[in-house]
Scaffold this active site. Structure first.
Site, PDB file in Angstrom:
ATOM      1  N   ASP A 128       0.830  -1.210   0.000  1.00 27.64           N
ATOM      2  CA  ASP A 128       0.000   0.000   0.000  1.00 27.64           C
ATOM      3  C   ASP A 128       0.859   1.252   0.000  1.00 27.64           C
ATOM      4  O   ASP A 128       0.592   2.209   0.728  1.00 27.64           O
ATOM      5  CB  ASP A 128      -0.952  -0.010   1.195  1.00 27.64           C
ATOM      6  CG  ASP A 128      -2.058   1.059   1.096  1.00 27.64           C
ATOM      7  OD1 ASP A 128      -2.356   1.490  -0.035  1.00 27.64           O
ATOM      8  OD2 ASP A 128      -2.594   1.456   2.143  1.00 27.64           O
ATOM      9  N   HIS A 171      -3.488   0.143  11.574  1.00 32.26           N
ATOM     10  CA  HIS A 171      -3.104  -1.203  11.171  1.00 32.26           C
ATOM     11  C   HIS A 171      -1.596  -1.340  11.032  1.00 32.26           C
ATOM     12  O   HIS A 171      -0.882  -0.327  10.947  1.00 32.26           O
ATOM     13  CB  HIS A 171      -3.774  -1.583   9.837  1.00 32.26           C
ATOM     14  CG  HIS A 171      -3.634  -0.526   8.789  1.00 32.26           C
ATOM     15  ND1 HIS A 171      -4.617   0.412   8.536  1.00 32.26           N
ATOM     16  CD2 HIS A 171      -2.622  -0.221   7.931  1.00 32.26           C
ATOM     17  CE1 HIS A 171      -4.231   1.218   7.582  1.00 32.26           C
ATOM     18  NE2 HIS A 171      -3.013   0.869   7.192  1.00 32.26           N
ATOM     19  N   GLN A 239      -2.895  -5.836   5.715  1.00 36.71           N
ATOM     20  CA  GLN A 239      -2.877  -4.781   6.722  1.00 36.71           C
ATOM     21  C   GLN A 239      -3.858  -5.153   7.831  1.00 36.71           C
ATOM     22  O   GLN A 239      -5.074  -5.089   7.644  1.00 36.71           O
ATOM     23  CB  GLN A 239      -3.247  -3.427   6.090  1.00 36.71           C
ATOM     24  CG  GLN A 239      -2.181  -2.894   5.141  1.00 36.71           C
ATOM     25  CD  GLN A 239      -2.673  -1.722   4.307  1.00 36.71           C
ATOM     26  OE1 GLN A 239      -3.600  -1.875   3.514  1.00 36.71           O
ATOM     27  NE2 GLN A 239      -2.061  -0.564   4.459  1.00 36.71           N
ATOM     28  N   ARG A 269       1.646  12.659  11.068  1.00 40.71           N
ATOM     29  CA  ARG A 269       0.376  12.526  10.346  1.00 40.71           C
ATOM     30  C   ARG A 269      -0.271  11.229  10.791  1.00 40.71           C
ATOM     31  O   ARG A 269       0.245  10.148  10.536  1.00 40.71           O
ATOM     32  CB  ARG A 269       0.633  12.512   8.839  1.00 40.71           C
ATOM     33  CG  ARG A 269      -0.583  12.208   7.972  1.00 40.71           C
ATOM     34  CD  ARG A 269      -0.112  12.109   6.522  1.00 40.71           C
ATOM     35  NE  ARG A 269      -1.184  11.802   5.589  1.00 40.71           N
ATOM     36  CZ  ARG A 269      -1.577  10.564   5.257  1.00 40.71           C
ATOM     37  NH1 ARG A 269      -0.991   9.512   5.821  1.00 40.71           N
ATOM     38  NH2 ARG A 269      -2.536  10.379   4.379  1.00 40.71           N
ATOM     39  N   ASP A 271      -2.276   8.552  10.306  1.00 36.34           N
ATOM     40  CA  ASP A 271      -2.900   7.938   9.137  1.00 36.34           C
ATOM     41  C   ASP A 271      -4.057   7.035   9.552  1.00 36.34           C
ATOM     42  O   ASP A 271      -3.952   6.262  10.515  1.00 36.34           O
ATOM     43  CB  ASP A 271      -1.848   7.120   8.371  1.00 36.34           C
ATOM     44  CG  ASP A 271      -2.422   6.492   7.120  1.00 36.34           C
ATOM     45  OD1 ASP A 271      -2.614   7.215   6.140  1.00 36.34           O
ATOM     46  OD2 ASP A 271      -2.710   5.280   7.160  1.00 36.34           O
ATOM     47  N   GLU A 313      -5.238  12.597   9.636  1.00 41.68           N
ATOM     48  CA  GLU A 313      -5.541  12.222   8.257  1.00 41.68           C
ATOM     49  C   GLU A 313      -6.967  11.674   8.273  1.00 41.68           C
ATOM     50  O   GLU A 313      -7.196  10.472   8.302  1.00 41.68           O
ATOM     51  CB  GLU A 313      -4.541  11.178   7.737  1.00 41.68           C
ATOM     52  CG  GLU A 313      -4.635  10.912   6.248  1.00 41.68           C
ATOM     53  CD  GLU A 313      -5.476   9.673   5.903  1.00 41.68           C
ATOM     54  OE1 GLU A 313      -5.952   9.583   4.751  1.00 41.68           O
ATOM     55  OE2 GLU A 313      -5.651   8.803   6.777  1.00 41.68           O
ATOM     56  N   HIS A 382      -0.865  12.917  -2.399  1.00 40.61           N
ATOM     57  CA  HIS A 382      -0.354  11.665  -2.976  1.00 40.61           C
ATOM     58  C   HIS A 382      -1.476  10.752  -3.427  1.00 40.61           C
ATOM     59  O   HIS A 382      -1.258   9.842  -4.224  1.00 40.61           O
ATOM     60  CB  HIS A 382       0.487  10.931  -1.931  1.00 40.61           C
ATOM     61  CG  HIS A 382      -0.344  10.285  -0.856  1.00 40.61           C
ATOM     62  ND1 HIS A 382      -1.002  11.016   0.114  1.00 40.61           N
ATOM     63  CD2 HIS A 382      -0.652   8.981  -0.615  1.00 40.61           C
ATOM     64  CE1 HIS A 382      -1.658  10.190   0.896  1.00 40.61           C
ATOM     65  NE2 HIS A 382      -1.474   8.950   0.484  1.00 40.61           N
ATOM     66  N   ARG A 499      -2.358   5.774  -9.269  1.00 39.79           N
ATOM     67  CA  ARG A 499      -1.975   6.940  -8.482  1.00 39.79           C
ATOM     68  C   ARG A 499      -0.500   7.292  -8.673  1.00 39.79           C
ATOM     69  O   ARG A 499      -0.100   8.436  -8.448  1.00 39.79           O
ATOM     70  CB  ARG A 499      -2.283   6.721  -6.998  1.00 39.79           C
ATOM     71  CG  ARG A 499      -3.774   6.658  -6.688  1.00 39.79           C
ATOM     72  CD  ARG A 499      -4.045   6.307  -5.239  1.00 39.79           C
ATOM     73  NE  ARG A 499      -3.573   4.964  -4.906  1.00 39.79           N
ATOM     74  CZ  ARG A 499      -3.719   4.399  -3.719  1.00 39.79           C
ATOM     75  NH1 ARG A 499      -4.311   5.050  -2.737  1.00 39.79           N
ATOM     76  NH2 ARG A 499      -3.251   3.173  -3.489  1.00 39.79           N
TER      77      ARG A 499
END
Length: 621
Positions: A128, A171, A239, A269, A271, A313, A382, A499
């Protein structure tokens, strides 16, 4: 002797006194955060205070000095001279040492905040993009070592810049030591995860759980033979979601926070923070306990390393967003920063529809955040863009939310008649019809189609986010007008994830500056940053007041300040528009004396209005 006293026994008296003062200040908030989570909050608090004391005692003198400066200027991150930059270290420069060598470029751009995308050791591909972390205590070997990370933070700190890193809270990779121990039969580590012997409980949860990646990773649970059970996997099968209802998990993550802070990291950050607490019968997102556990982690950091900031986030709906900065009993006590995802979505919505009415209404619905916090504003990041258009907001201005989301997906994938955009569809949900979009800012704005107005659209978008307050963050390459990477799928592991098209590698010239695709965009964004620095009205504690549009294609944002009001006016249409002079007078701006801060000159006035060229932005003061 109590554990904390023993840890601090060898410190100078003034250091012990300072730690005790911080505990006195923050312990009530720590207990208030822990009380909704655990049966014995005092016992958990003792464990966390012990970790804080050890981190405080080990903290470098230079970092103690930073803590002092930040405590004396707690608004340091809210000031208009703070502009951010986000990048993958390898795609920006190579490794961490190479990033350190390129810091002068960032300094010349006016960057004070650098966010490097996941660089802690991930599991093997697929991982990921690094968000499946296998070791929070080491750096990806191709990027360097933890010593290299410390050297980078020292280099940045010496230039007045702060490093932000990702801390994945929800995770870990299935190759993380906790997961491996759980697979090997360790009951303590098994309790770090949500594991079920059969499908009874998973099926009960699935009844109300959405799917994050329905096409790539359907369902929220994965069978694991070694566990002999179903493990919760919100994002991908590799994950594993951790269980924060277990206090051991919170204490583990508190230690990670403290260790990274002692390496010189100044912003974390958080996440996937929205997913960290599970409750049957809900979406298991945005639960009240999420904000309590964030408050607990934040208070531990305030005691040991108060220079550290938290950034949520939380890419959630507008009505769920504000609690991540603090509401009610958590007002101003959780994250210091949060992403203003809605602003990004509305910027692209305005450019496609040539209309600011929906954006104006939607942005008006968001409450004012605590004055001690700040938004992270951005044109791109991103990730892909999900069209977070609220159905209620759309209905309020007479349109269908579903149809507008479909229009935006069609427009930015280039499938709509006369679209100039060159985005890529990512993650289509056949059940809802929603499609997300990948692409650099320049490609989404039409640069690849050689549209003569593409650069103006990119600069307008950046003017909106830079004029909104908070910390505007440039996504690496967007400041250069880089287009989609045509070879994105050729790198191993990237072919199924478009992406990577908007995560291009920078090409560095002989002058130690990256080579732009569009010099006009590069020069324009640098000018926006320079203009922003000298405008006190853009301090994040000053609320952004979104006004009703007088011209449907002009977004109006006022910032009222003791030094005078500034009006940001943004023409999202490809033809001239205007701002009536009566509006300026209502805001206390004298049409005869008003100046556009972006140019330093008076605006063009005709027919009783400020005249705006196609895609023009003005900051009137």
């Amino acid at each position: 002797m109590p554990p904390v006293d023993a840890v601090l026994a060898d410190l100078p008296a003034h250091r012990r006194e300072l730690f005790d003062a911080r505990v006195e200040r923050w312990l009530p908030d720590l207990l208030a955060g822990l009380s909704p989570l655990y049966d014995d909050p005092a016992a958990v608090a003792d464990r966390l205070l012990g970790a804080a004391a050890r981190a405080y005692a080990a903290r470098d003198e230079e970092l103690h000095a930073l803590d002092l400066r930040r405590s004396l200027a707690p608004d340091w991150f809210q000031r208009p001279d703070v502009v951010g930059y986000a990048a993958y270290a390898d795609r920006f420069a190579g490794d961490l040492a190479a990033v350190a060598a390129r810091v002068p470029y960032l300094e010349s751009l006016g960057v004070r905040y650098l966010h490097l995308m996941p660089l802690l050791t991930p599991g093997p591909p697929p991982n990921d993009g690094g968000y499946a972390v296998a070791d929070y205590g080491s750096v990806r070997p191709d990027l360097g070592t933890m010593d290299d990370l410390e050297a980078l933070t020292r280099e940045l700190r010496g230039r007045g810049m702060s490093l932000c890193l990702d801390l994945v809270l929800n995770h870990v990779a299935d190759t993380h030591a906790w997961a491996l121990a759980a697979k090997a039969g360790d009951p303590v580590k098994r309790a770090y995860f949500h594991v079920f012997a059969d499908r009874t409980q998973p099926d009960a949860y699935e009844a109300t759980l959405p799917e994050v990646f329905p096409d790539l990773a359907p369902g929220n649970f994965t069978w694991d033979d070694d566990l002999d059970g179903w493990v919760w996997t919100t994002f991908n099968s590799y994950q594993w979601d951790v269980d924060f209802a277990n206090p051991d998990v919170l204490c583990e993550y508190a230690q990670v926070v403290l260790d990274l802070a002692n390496r010189g990291v100044e912003v974390l950050r958080l996440d996937a923070i929205a997913f960290t607490w599970k409750r049957l019968g809900t979406t298991c997102q945005n639960q009240p306990e999420v904000h309590a556990l964030t408050q607990a982690l934040r208070t531990v950091a305030r005691i040991a390393c108060p220079a550290l900031l938290f950034k949520a986030e939380a890419i959630v709906g507008p009505r769920d967003l504000m609690p991540y900065l603090g509401t009610g009993e958590h007002w101003g006590k959780v994250s210091d920063l949060a992403y203003h995802n809605g602003l990004m979505v509305q910027v692209w919505s305005m450019l496609a529809s040539r209309d600011a009415v929906l954006a104006s209404h939607a942005l008006q619905q968001l409450p004012v955040p605590p004055s001690t916090t700040a938004w992270i504003t951005y044109v791109r990041c991103h990730d892909d863009i999900g069209w977070a258009i609220d159905d209620g907001d759309a209905a309020a201005v007479g349109i269908s939310g579903h149809e507008h989301r479909r229009f935006l997906s069609d427009w930015y994938s280039g499938d709509f008649w006369q679209s100039w955009a060159q985005g890529l569809v990512f993650g289509e949900n056949e059940a809802t019809g929603d499609r997300r979009i990948s692409g650099t800012a320049a490609s989404l704005a039409g640069a690849g189609a050689w549209d003569p107005q593409a650069a103006a659209r990119v600069l307008l978008a950046h003017a909106v986010v830079m004029g909104f307050g908070g910390i505007p963050v440039l996504w690496s390459g967007d400041e250069l007008g880089l287009q989609n990477d045509p070879r994105w799928a050729e790198e191993p592991g990237h072919a199924d994830d478009n992406r990577w098209a908007h995560r291009p590698r920078l090409t560095w010239g002989p002058d130690d500056r990256p080579v732009p695709d569009s010099p006009a965009i590069a020069e324009g964004i640098a000018a926006l940053v320079r203009a922003r620095v000298s405008l006190p009205q853009l301090h994040a504690s000053v609320p952004a007041t979104v006004l009703d549009p007088h011209d449907p294609a002009v977004l109006l944002v006022a910032r009222h300040h003791p030094l005078g009001t500034v009006l940001g006016a943004y023409n999202v249409a490809p033809e001239p528009r205007h701002v009536p002079l009566d509006l300026l007078r209502e805001l206390g701006l004298d049409p005869a004396a008003v100046v556009d801060h972006l140019t330093g000159a008076g605006p063009r006035i005709a027919d009783g209005a400020v005249q705006l060229a196609p895609y023009q932005a003005v900051w009137l003061r």
